[in-house]
Design an enzyme around this catalytic site. Structure first.
Site, PDB file in Angstrom:
ATOM      1  N   ARG A  19       0.629  -1.044  -0.033  1.00 29.76           N
ATOM      2  CA  ARG A  19       0.006  -0.226  -0.128  1.00 29.76           C
ATOM      3  C   ARG A  19       0.804   1.410  -0.044  1.00 29.76           C
ATOM      4  O   ARG A  19       0.552   2.188   0.750  1.00 29.76           O
ATOM      5  CB  ARG A  19      -0.941   0.182   1.226  1.00 29.76           C
ATOM      6  CG  ARG A  19      -2.109  -1.140   1.274  1.00 29.76           C
ATOM      7  CD  ARG A  19      -2.862  -0.900   0.072  1.00 29.76           C
ATOM      8  NE  ARG A  19      -4.354  -1.636   0.096  1.00 29.76           N
ATOM      9  CZ  ARG A  19      -5.360  -1.303   0.542  1.00 29.76           C
ATOM     10  NH1 ARG A  19      -5.489  -0.077   0.924  1.00 29.76           N
ATOM     11  NH2 ARG A  19      -6.381  -2.077   0.547  1.00 29.76           N
ATOM     12  N   ARG A  65      -2.590   7.196   0.684  1.00 31.02           N
ATOM     13  CA  ARG A  65      -3.066   8.418   1.341  1.00 31.02           C
ATOM     14  C   ARG A  65      -2.348   9.135   2.056  1.00 31.02           C
ATOM     15  O   ARG A  65      -2.350  10.041   2.456  1.00 31.02           O
ATOM     16  CB  ARG A  65      -4.506   8.295   1.806  1.00 31.02           C
ATOM     17  CG  ARG A  65      -5.852   7.941   0.961  1.00 31.02           C
ATOM     18  CD  ARG A  65      -6.732   7.198   1.726  1.00 31.02           C
ATOM     19  NE  ARG A  65      -6.234   5.781   2.003  1.00 31.02           N
ATOM     20  CZ  ARG A  65      -7.331   4.982   2.621  1.00 31.02           C
ATOM     21  NH1 ARG A  65      -8.464   5.341   2.889  1.00 31.02           N
ATOM     22  NH2 ARG A  65      -6.819   3.809   2.847  1.00 31.02           N
ATOM     23  N   ARG A  77      -5.590  12.322  -6.888  1.00 30.39           N
ATOM     24  CA  ARG A  77      -6.786  11.861  -6.443  1.00 30.39           C
ATOM     25  C   ARG A  77      -8.024  12.849  -6.501  1.00 30.39           C
ATOM     26  O   ARG A  77      -8.981  12.657  -7.179  1.00 30.39           O
ATOM     27  CB  ARG A  77      -6.788  10.970  -4.956  1.00 30.39           C
ATOM     28  CG  ARG A  77      -8.355  10.159  -5.167  1.00 30.39           C
ATOM     29  CD  ARG A  77      -8.451   9.361  -3.899  1.00 30.39           C
ATOM     30  NE  ARG A  77      -8.763  10.463  -2.798  1.00 30.39           N
ATOM     31  CZ  ARG A  77      -9.193  10.120  -1.632  1.00 30.39           C
ATOM     32  NH1 ARG A  77      -9.268   8.932  -0.908  1.00 30.39           N
ATOM     33  NH2 ARG A  77      -9.645  11.043  -0.837  1.00 30.39           N
ATOM     34  N   ASP A 125      -6.590  -1.445  -7.878  1.00 29.65           N
ATOM     35  CA  ASP A 125      -7.366  -2.440  -6.882  1.00 29.65           C
ATOM     36  C   ASP A 125      -7.523  -3.644  -6.951  1.00 29.65           C
ATOM     37  O   ASP A 125      -7.814  -4.093  -8.187  1.00 29.65           O
ATOM     38  CB  ASP A 125      -8.417  -1.456  -6.285  1.00 29.65           C
ATOM     39  CG  ASP A 125      -8.943  -1.979  -4.775  1.00 29.65           C
ATOM     40  OD1 ASP A 125      -8.222  -1.448  -3.947  1.00 29.65           O
ATOM     41  OD2 ASP A 125      -9.652  -2.770  -4.479  1.00 29.65           O
ATOM     42  N   TYR A 173     -15.547 -10.239  -0.913  1.00 27.80           N
ATOM     43  CA  TYR A 173     -16.266  -9.045  -1.221  1.00 27.80           C
ATOM     44  C   TYR A 173     -17.460  -9.422  -2.201  1.00 27.80           C
ATOM     45  O   TYR A 173     -18.489  -8.757  -2.143  1.00 27.80           O
ATOM     46  CB  TYR A 173     -15.390  -8.126  -1.821  1.00 27.80           C
ATOM     47  CG  TYR A 173     -14.165  -7.554  -0.908  1.00 27.80           C
ATOM     48  CD1 TYR A 173     -14.634  -6.569  -0.195  1.00 27.80           C
ATOM     49  CD2 TYR A 173     -12.972  -8.085  -0.706  1.00 27.80           C
ATOM     50  CE1 TYR A 173     -13.639  -5.923   0.936  1.00 27.80           C
ATOM     51  CE2 TYR A 173     -12.232  -7.383  -0.189  1.00 27.80           C
ATOM     52  CZ  TYR A 173     -12.404  -6.443   0.855  1.00 27.80           C
ATOM     53  OH  TYR A 173     -11.670  -5.782   1.878  1.00 27.80           O
TER      54      TYR A 173
HETATM   55  O1  CP3 Z   1       0.283   0.860  -3.209  1.00 26.93           O
HETATM   56  C1  CP3 Z   1      -0.205  -0.300  -3.413  1.00 26.93           C
HETATM   57  O2  CP3 Z   1      -0.188  -1.214  -2.653  1.00 26.93           O
HETATM   58  C2  CP3 Z   1      -1.143  -0.276  -4.780  1.00 26.93           C
HETATM   59  C3  CP3 Z   1      -2.415   0.029  -4.731  1.00 26.93           C
HETATM   60  C4  CP3 Z   1      -3.267  -0.812  -4.200  1.00 26.93           C
HETATM   61  C5  CP3 Z   1      -4.515  -0.264  -3.597  1.00 26.93           C
HETATM   62  N1  CP3 Z   1      -5.317  -1.543  -3.006  1.00 26.93           N
HETATM   63  C6  CP3 Z   1      -4.978   1.143  -3.626  1.00 26.93           C
HETATM   64  C7  CP3 Z   1      -6.097   1.526  -2.782  1.00 26.93           C
HETATM   65  C8  CP3 Z   1      -3.327  -2.183  -3.882  1.00 26.93           C
HETATM   66  C9  CP3 Z   1      -2.203  -3.279  -4.051  1.00 26.93           C
HETATM   67  C10 CP3 Z   1      -4.564  -2.676  -3.283  1.00 26.93           C
HETATM   68  C11 CP3 Z   1      -4.924  -4.102  -2.804  1.00 26.93           C
HETATM   69  C12 CP3 Z   1      -6.271  -4.357  -2.043  1.00 26.93           C
HETATM   70  N2  CP3 Z   1      -7.404  -3.641  -1.983  1.00 26.93           N
HETATM   71  C13 CP3 Z   1      -6.205  -5.251  -1.056  1.00 26.93           C
HETATM   72  C14 CP3 Z   1      -5.310  -6.315  -0.696  1.00 26.93           C
HETATM   73  C15 CP3 Z   1      -4.212  -5.605   0.013  1.00 26.93           C
HETATM   74  C16 CP3 Z   1      -4.360  -5.215   1.394  1.00 26.93           C
HETATM   75  O3  CP3 Z   1      -4.187  -4.321   2.063  1.00 26.93           O
HETATM   76  O4  CP3 Z   1      -4.585  -6.389   2.136  1.00 26.93           O
HETATM   77  C17 CP3 Z   1      -7.672  -5.307  -0.503  1.00 26.93           C
HETATM   78  C18 CP3 Z   1      -8.240  -6.037   0.703  1.00 26.93           C
HETATM   79  C19 CP3 Z   1      -8.172  -4.225  -1.301  1.00 26.93           C
HETATM   80  C20 CP3 Z   1      -9.472  -3.656  -1.017  1.00 26.93           C
HETATM   81  C21 CP3 Z   1      -9.754  -2.385  -0.689  1.00 26.93           C
HETATM   82  N3  CP3 Z   1      -9.559  -1.334  -1.474  1.00 26.93           N
HETATM   83  C22 CP3 Z   1     -10.260  -1.817   0.535  1.00 26.93           C
HETATM   84  C23 CP3 Z   1     -10.738  -2.642   1.581  1.00 26.93           C
HETATM   85  C24 CP3 Z   1     -10.319  -0.467   0.508  1.00 26.93           C
HETATM   86  C25 CP3 Z   1     -10.704   0.268   1.534  1.00 26.93           C
HETATM   87  C26 CP3 Z   1      -9.899   0.386   2.613  1.00 26.93           C
HETATM   88  C27 CP3 Z   1      -8.806   1.381   2.639  1.00 26.93           C
HETATM   89  O5  CP3 Z   1      -7.751   1.099   2.577  1.00 26.93           O
HETATM   90  O6  CP3 Z   1      -9.091   2.461   2.311  1.00 26.93           O
HETATM   91  C28 CP3 Z   1      -9.508  -0.143  -0.824  1.00 26.93           C
HETATM   92  C29 CP3 Z   1      -9.478   1.144  -0.997  1.00 26.93           C
HETATM   93  C30 CP3 Z   1      -8.055   1.591  -1.748  1.00 26.93           C
HETATM   94  N4  CP3 Z   1      -7.299   0.760  -2.690  1.00 26.93           N
HETATM   95  C31 CP3 Z   1      -7.388   2.664  -1.280  1.00 26.93           C
HETATM   96  C32 CP3 Z   1      -6.259   2.672  -1.874  1.00 26.93           C
HETATM   97  C33 CP3 Z   1      -4.980   3.570  -2.226  1.00 26.93           C
HETATM   98  C34 CP3 Z   1      -7.821   3.916  -0.642  1.00 26.93           C
HETATM   99  C35 CP3 Z   1      -8.840   4.424  -1.469  1.00 26.93           C
HETATM  100  C36 CP3 Z   1      -8.614   6.012  -1.476  1.00 26.93           C
HETATM  101  O7  CP3 Z   1      -7.670   6.870  -1.978  1.00 26.93           O
HETATM  102  O8  CP3 Z   1      -9.618   6.588  -0.692  1.00 26.93           O
END
Ligand code: CP3
Length: 347
Positions: free
Chosen positions: A23, A27, A36, A73, A154
């Site tokens: 991640r 943010r 964003r 994502d 999901y």
């Molecule tokens: O930097 C990186 O790792 C690359 C980008 C990336 C994102 N999501 C961007 C993201 C990656 C590799 C993911 C994978 C992801 N997405 C997973 C597996 C990794 C982990 O953390 O276990 C999962 C379970 C998700 C599903 C997901 N996406 C959730 C549950 C959420 C909301 C929770 C949160 O962290 O906000 C997201 C949103 C998300 N994916 C964001 C980002 C940068 C936040 C969105 C925003 O900018 O508001």
């Protein structure tokens, strides 16, 4: 050109132990928030290859990590299978109409039809490939997917869950339907990752973020076997592309880990020394600092030094044991990366 990160994934000796953070594009970086804002929202950003490429590179330039991970994502896959997806502020991802029965599953696109719709991901990768090749710093590009089980949670629950009761009800009362869902997702993911590789990624990571929701004796049946099927499909066709498996929170399964892949991602709840003892001969290990250590520079240094003492700079990739949180100071992330590179440099 051989990249230090790719070499490390194959267990080759490298000048220092490479580091990246799960991640890492997100943010905690003001520069991410700015892009964003320009995109309007998170999903728009995933759909805009130029901007997605821009935020992918940010942590490489701003924090100094050795690999970029594609900005996207895991949930774009069920989205392109036909499930309407929203990211609600403060609530996370929500699918409008979760899968309840076989008709719902049959209504979804599968195979190449779904994988082809993810063209914006492949476009982002092509832009990144060109940008990274034009640099002389040999940073690797990691592509990724969610594990079929994590995606299915999901697709069945419709959103994040603490109890997994809806998908576990299916696991124990209608396992045949759950297997049909997992199979269909697996077929899409194989083609999706193949297209990511053809578009230019250097490494694959499979995230099983919700592995720990499954009791250990059922983990192979409902998740690991599907992850291995994907890994083996890719290794057969693309042996030069390392595959990283990251099943989060399953120390009880360490004795049973099998399959043709290269790197095992160790989550923060599993002691690194235990992972080394059980798996270190067979797989390179990635991880596993507790991400909340990033709130303290001293605790970060102590963890990095401990990991270095355990792994000795061999068959190791530094990372967090799960994703970085949004309120971590950028300076602390930079400190983590610099410390990993410092302690391993002359190992
Ligand atoms: O930097 C990186 O790792 C690359 C980008 C990336 C994102 N999501 C961007 C993201 C990656 C590799 C993911 C994978 C992801 N997405 C997973 C597996 C990794 C982990 O953390 O276990 C999962 C379970 C998700 C599903 C997901 N996406 C959730 C549950 C959420 C909301 C929770 C949160 O962290 O906000 C997201 C949103 C998300 N994916 C964001 C980002 C940068 C936040 C969105 C925003 O900018 O508001």
């Amino acid at each position: 050109m051989s990249k230090i990160f790719v070499d490390a994934c194959f267990g080759k000796e490298t000048p220092y132990t490479p580091v990246w953070m799960m991640r890492q594009a997100g943010r905690y970086l003001p520069e991410y928030m700015e892009v964003r804002r320009r995109a309007g929202n998170f999903l728009n950003l995933c759909h805009a290859p130029d901007m997605a490429a821009e935020v992918t590179i940010q942590p490489v330039d701003l924090v100094g990590v050795d690999a970029a991970i594609l900005f996207s994502d895991i949930l774009v896959v069920p989205n392109e299978m036909g499930m309407k997806l929203d990211f609600l502020a403060g609530e996370g991802p929500v699918f409008e109409k979760p899968i309840v029965n076989e008709e719902d599953l049959n209504a979804l696109a599968g195979g190449d039809e779904a994988a082809s719709k993810l063209s914006y991901v492949y476009e982002t990768i092509k832009i990144l490939r060109a940008q990274l090749d034009a640099r002389d710093d040999e940073k690797a590009l990691i592509g990724f997917t969610g594990a079929p089980w994590t995606l299915a949670t999901y697709m069945i629950e419709g959103q994040g869950t603490k109890t997994y009761n809806i998908c576990k009800k299916m696991m124990y009362s209608n396992p045949a339907l759950l297997h049909k869902i997992l199979k269909k997702v697996t077929e899409v993911v194989k083609l999706y990752m193949e297209k990511q590789i053809e578009s230019g990624i250097d490494v694959v990571q499979i995230f099983d973020s919700w592995a720990a929701a499954i009791e250990p004796s059922k983990y192979d049946e409902f998740s690991w076997s599907y992850m291995v099927e994907i890994a083996e499909y890719l290794k057969e066709k693309y042996p030069h592309i390392p595959v990283i498996m990251f099943p989060k929170g399953i120390p009880a399964f360490l004795d049973k880990v099998y399959g043709n892949f290269d790197v095992f991602g160790v989550d923060w709840s599993t002691p690194m020394a235990l992972a080394k003892e059980k798996l270190g001969d067979r797989y390179v290990l990635q991880g596993n600092m507790e991400p909340c250590r990033l709130y303290s520079k001293e605790e970060t240094t102590a963890s990095v030094e401990e990991l270095q003492a355990i792994m000795g700079g061999k068959r190791h990739i530094f990372n967090l044991g799960h994703g970085i949180l949004p309120d971590v100071p950028v300076e602390h992330a930079r400190h983590f990366v610099a410390e990993c590179q410092r302690v391993s440099k002359n190992a």
